[in-house]
Design a protein around this motif. Structure first.
Motif, mmCIF file in Angstrom:
data_model
loop_
_atom_site.group_PDB
_atom_site.id
_atom_site.type_symbol
_atom_site.label_atom_id
_atom_site.label_comp_id
_atom_site.label_asym_id
_atom_site.label_seq_id
_atom_site.Cartn_x
_atom_site.Cartn_y
_atom_site.Cartn_z
ATOM 1 N N CYS A 58 -8.668 -29.033 -26.259
ATOM 2 C CA CYS A 58 -7.460 -29.796 -25.920
ATOM 3 C C CYS A 58 -7.197 -30.951 -26.873
ATOM 4 O O CYS A 58 -6.056 -31.165 -27.288
ATOM 5 N N PHE A 59 -8.233 -31.693 -27.229
ATOM 6 C CA PHE A 59 -7.996 -32.922 -27.982
ATOM 7 C C PHE A 59 -8.261 -32.775 -29.476
ATOM 8 O O PHE A 59 -7.442 -33.173 -30.296
ATOM 9 N N PHE A 60 -9.399 -32.197 -29.868
ATOM 10 C CA PHE A 60 -9.697 -32.100 -31.294
ATOM 11 C C PHE A 60 -8.929 -30.972 -31.964
ATOM 12 O O PHE A 60 -8.640 -31.033 -33.152
ATOM 13 N N MET A 61 -8.603 -29.921 -31.217
ATOM 14 C CA MET A 61 -7.803 -28.825 -31.775
ATOM 15 C C MET A 61 -6.323 -28.988 -31.430
ATOM 16 O O MET A 61 -5.513 -28.130 -31.754
ATOM 17 N N HIS A 62 -5.983 -30.057 -30.734
ATOM 18 C CA HIS A 62 -4.601 -30.425 -30.398
ATOM 19 C C HIS A 62 -3.879 -29.346 -29.580
ATOM 20 O O HIS A 62 -2.674 -29.171 -29.702
ATOM 21 N N LEU A 63 -4.593 -28.638 -28.735
ATOM 22 C CA LEU A 63 -3.956 -27.613 -27.912
ATOM 23 C C LEU A 63 -3.301 -28.182 -26.668
ATOM 24 O O LEU A 63 -2.549 -27.484 -25.994
ATOM 25 N N ILE A 64 -3.558 -29.429 -26.362
ATOM 26 C CA ILE A 64 -2.999 -30.028 -25.157
ATOM 27 C C ILE A 64 -1.484 -30.185 -25.263
ATOM 28 O O ILE A 64 -0.778 -30.227 -24.257
ATOM 29 N N ASP A 65 -0.962 -30.240 -26.487
ATOM 30 C CA ASP A 65 0.478 -30.401 -26.687
ATOM 31 C C ASP A 65 1.184 -29.096 -27.047
ATOM 32 O O ASP A 65 2.359 -29.119 -27.414
ATOM 33 N N GLU A 66 0.490 -27.988 -26.958
ATOM 34 C CA GLU A 66 1.076 -26.714 -27.370
ATOM 35 C C GLU A 66 2.016 -26.161 -26.304
ATOM 36 O O GLU A 66 2.052 -26.625 -25.172
ATOM 37 N N LYS A 67 2.728 -25.113 -26.683
ATOM 38 C CA LYS A 67 3.676 -24.478 -25.776
ATOM 39 C C LYS A 67 2.951 -23.563 -24.794
ATOM 40 O O LYS A 67 1.756 -23.300 -24.918
ATOM 41 N N LYS A 68 3.673 -23.049 -23.841
ATOM 42 C CA LYS A 68 3.094 -22.255 -22.766
ATOM 43 C C LYS A 68 2.455 -20.956 -23.256
ATOM 44 O O LYS A 68 1.527 -20.464 -22.633
#
Length: 109
Positions: A58-68
């Motif tokens: 979620c945080f280091f790979m930045h997946l928390i801001d990804e689309k559905k």
């Protein structure tokens, strides 16, 4: 000046996630010393590892801001993972049932 505040906020989040990962690592080491059965120990270890992996993704790979679509892809991956992990368990249960049937068939009446 607002960019500087955003960077400070991101750095603070990274340090908090890093701290949570360190706590998770300490919890993993602490779980090793628990006097529990193997299935319970595996469950505890996998739970801690899942939380840590989620934090990294979620945080280091930045997946928390990804689309559905990313979440659906991850959910599908988790479903396949669970299915593949359940396969050996189902196989061993089937083998044990077969062993019981053989024992019952060879018992004298």
């Amino acid at each position: 000046m607002s960019e500087h505040v955003d960077i400070d906020k991101q750095v603070r989040i990274y340090f908090l996630v890093f701290g949570a990962l360190m706590v998770g690592t300490a919890a993993t080491v602490g779980a090793y010393y628990l006097d529990v059965s193997v299935p319970v120990a595996l469950t505890i270890g996998l739970f801690i590892a899942s939380v840590k992996a989620s934090l990294v993704a979620c945080f280091f790979m930045h997946l928390i801001d990804e689309k559905k679509i990313i979440y659906w892809t991850l959910a599908l991956t988790v479903a396949f993972f669970i299915a593949l992990m359940a396969l050996p368990i189902l196989t061993s249960v089937t083998d044990q049932v077969g062993d019981f049937a053989e024992v019952e068939a060879h018992e004298p009446h």
